[in-house]
Design an enzyme around this catalytic site. Structure first.
Site, PDB file in Angstrom:
ATOM      1  N   ARG A 178       0.838  -1.193   0.000  1.00 56.74           N
ATOM      2  CA  ARG A 178       0.000   0.000   0.000  1.00 56.74           C
ATOM      3  C   ARG A 178       0.880   1.252   0.000  1.00 56.74           C
ATOM      4  NH1 ARG A 178      -2.080  -3.558   3.966  1.00 56.74           N
ATOM      5  NH2 ARG A 178      -4.203  -4.304   3.527  1.00 56.74           N
ATOM      6  N   LYS A 202      -2.118  -2.598   7.915  1.00 60.36           N
ATOM      7  CA  LYS A 202      -3.257  -2.086   8.675  1.00 60.36           C
ATOM      8  C   LYS A 202      -3.310  -2.754  10.039  1.00 60.36           C
ATOM      9  CE  LYS A 202      -6.326  -0.756   4.879  1.00 60.36           C
ATOM     10  NZ  LYS A 202      -7.658  -0.955   4.261  1.00 60.36           N
ATOM     11  N   HIS A 254      -2.451   2.674  -5.992  1.00 57.26           N
ATOM     12  CA  HIS A 254      -3.245   1.471  -5.737  1.00 57.26           C
ATOM     13  C   HIS A 254      -3.419   0.646  -7.010  1.00 57.26           C
ATOM     14  CE1 HIS A 254      -5.532  -0.520  -2.587  1.00 57.26           C
ATOM     15  NE2 HIS A 254      -6.388  -0.903  -3.505  1.00 57.26           N
ATOM     16  N   ARG A 260      -0.882  -1.954  -6.982  1.00 61.21           N
ATOM     17  CA  ARG A 260      -1.236  -3.016  -6.030  1.00 61.21           C
ATOM     18  C   ARG A 260      -2.181  -4.013  -6.704  1.00 61.21           C
ATOM     19  NH1 ARG A 260      -1.520  -4.437  -0.617  1.00 61.21           N
ATOM     20  NH2 ARG A 260      -3.572  -4.882   0.285  1.00 61.21           N
ATOM     21  N   HIS A 268      -4.305  -9.101   3.291  1.00 60.20           N
ATOM     22  CA  HIS A 268      -5.754  -9.056   3.495  1.00 60.20           C
ATOM     23  C   HIS A 268      -6.157 -10.012   4.611  1.00 60.20           C
ATOM     24  CE1 HIS A 268      -6.459  -7.600  -0.898  1.00 60.20           C
ATOM     25  NE2 HIS A 268      -6.314  -6.590  -0.060  1.00 60.20           N
ATOM     26  N   TYR A 276      -9.110  -7.975  -6.149  1.00 58.92           N
ATOM     27  CA  TYR A 276      -7.869  -7.781  -6.881  1.00 58.92           C
ATOM     28  C   TYR A 276      -7.618  -8.882  -7.896  1.00 58.92           C
ATOM     29  CZ  TYR A 276      -6.788  -4.283  -3.396  1.00 58.92           C
ATOM     30  OH  TYR A 276      -6.828  -3.175  -2.593  1.00 58.92           O
TER      31      TYR A 276
END
Length: 312
Positions: free
Chosen positions: A163, A187, A258, A261, A284, A293
Site C-alpha cells: 500500500r 493495517k 493502488h 497493487r 488481506h 484484486y
C-alpha cells in the site's frame, strides 16, 4: 459538544488505537463519524446528546437515513450524495463504539448490532497489462535523481503490491537485502514479510547511491525522501506515480499507486499463483478482499475452455 460525550469519544479512540491496533487513519475517520453522530443527536433529540444510554435502534436507523440524504460538501465532490461505502463505515464505527460502551458496562446492549450494512458496489480498479510494464518502468528520466527515485518506487510497488502508506513508512532497516525480504507493518500494525525481486533491488540501490547511502547505512533512515530531505509524503508519491500511470493507461481516470497493487495481484493470479498466497502477500485479513484484486483475462478463460471442455 457535551463534555461527557467528548470524554467517551476520547476513551473509545484511545481504546481502538492502543488495544485494538486500529490505524491512525481509521481513528481519525471514526472521530469524524462520531462528531457527526453527536451533531445529529442534538438536532434529532437533544436529550440523547447528554444521555447516550437512551440511544436505541430507531435512533441509529434515523441517523443512517439522514446520512443517505446528505450531500457531500468536500471540495471536488460536486455535492453528490454520500456513498454507501461511507455509510457502511459510519455504521461500523457505531457498532464498534457501542460494543466498547457495553464492555465498560456503560450501556447494557448495542443498539447498532442488528442494523444491516448497505451493499457496497465492487468496482474493479484499473491495472497495467503485462506487456505495458516495461514501458511503465522506462518512463522515469533516470538521468536525474528524481527520476531514479521514481523508478525505484515504481519497481517496488510492482514487485511487492504494498500500500501507499506502507511504502512511505519504509526505512532502510525494513529490508533484508541478502534474502530479498521486506518487513511490512500494514493495517492495524499487522506484520508481514514480503519478497522482492532483483529489478526492485537494483533500482533501490541506484537511488540509495544518489544519497551516498547503502543497505548498511543507519537502519532508521527513511527509504524514500522528498524535499528537503524528509520522509516522502503520500501526496508526492501519488502525484508522481499517477503521472506515469496515466500515460500507459491512456488517460484513464483513477490511476493511482493502488493501481500497481491491483496489477501485482492480477498478474500473480494470471500466472496461476494460489489466491491464498496472494491474500498473504497483500495483507488481506479476508479472502473476499483479495477477490477484488483478481481478474481473469478473456484470453485466459478461452485457453482454459479450449483445454478443459470436451467439445471445445
Amino acid at each position: 459538544m457535551h463534555k461527557y460525550f467528548k470524554q467517551i469519544i476520547e476513551d473509545f479512540l484511545s481504546y481502538i488505537q492502543n488495544e485494538k491496533n486500529f490505524s491512525s487513519h481509521t481513528a481519525m475517520a471514526y472521530k469524524r463519524d462520531l462528531i457527526r453522530f453527536y451533531d445529529f443527536l442534538v438536532s434529532y433529540d437533544a436529550s440523547l446528546a447528554s444521555d447516550i444510554k437512551k440511544v436505541d435502534l430507531q435512533t441509529i436507523r434515523h441517523f443512517l437515513a439522514f446520512e443517505f440524504d446528505r450531500k457531500d460538501q468536500r471540495p471536488g465532490r460536486g455535492k453528490k450524495p454520500i456513498t454507501p461505502r461511507t455509510i457502511a463505515r459510519e455504521l461500523a464505527c457505531l457498532k464498534s463504539f457501542f460494543n466498547f460502551l457495553v464492555q465498560i458496562n456503560f450501556v447494557y446492549e448495542n443498539p447498532a448490532s442488528f442494523v444491516s450494512s448497505p451493499k457496497i458496489p465492487k468496482h474493479v480498479p484499473n491495472f497495467v497489462s503485462i506487456n505495458k510494464i516495461d514501458e511503465l518502468m522506462n518512463l522515469p528520466d533516470t538521468t536525474t535523481k528524481i527520476g531514479r527515485r521514481d523508478k525505484a518506487i515504481l519497481e517496488l510497488f510492482y514487485a511487492t503490491g504494498i500500500r501507499l502508506s506502507e511504502l512511505i513508512s519504509l526505512n532502510i532497516g525494513s529490508f533484508e537485502e541478502n534474502t530479498k525480504l521486506i518487513k511490512i507493518y500494514g493495517k492495524g500494525d499487522k506484520e508481514r514479510i514480503i519478497p522482492f525481486g532483483g529489478k526492485a533491488k537494483n533500482a533501490i540501490e541506484m537511488y540509495l547511491n544518489d544519497r551516498r547511502l547503502s543497505w548498511e547505512s543507519n537502519r532508521s533512515l527513511p527509504l524514500f525522501i522528498g524535499q528537503p530531505g524528509k520522509r516522502i509524503s503520500g501526496r508526492t508519491v501519488r502525484r508522481r506515480i499517477s503521472k506515469y500511470l496515466q500515460i500507459v493507461l491512456g488517460g484513464k481516470k483513477g490511476a493511482s499507486p493502488h493501481t500497481l497493487r491491483h496489477t501485482f495481484g492480477t498478474h500473480l493470479l494470471d500466472l496461476d499463483a494460489d489466491i491464498r498466497s496472494i491474500q498473504e502477500l497483500l495483507g488481506h485479513s479476508s479472502i473476499s478482499s483479495t477477490q477484488i484484486y483478481t481478474r481473469v483475462s478473456t484470453e485466459k478463460l478461452k485457453k482454459v475452455y479450449r483445454l478443459k471442455h470436451p467439445h471445445a
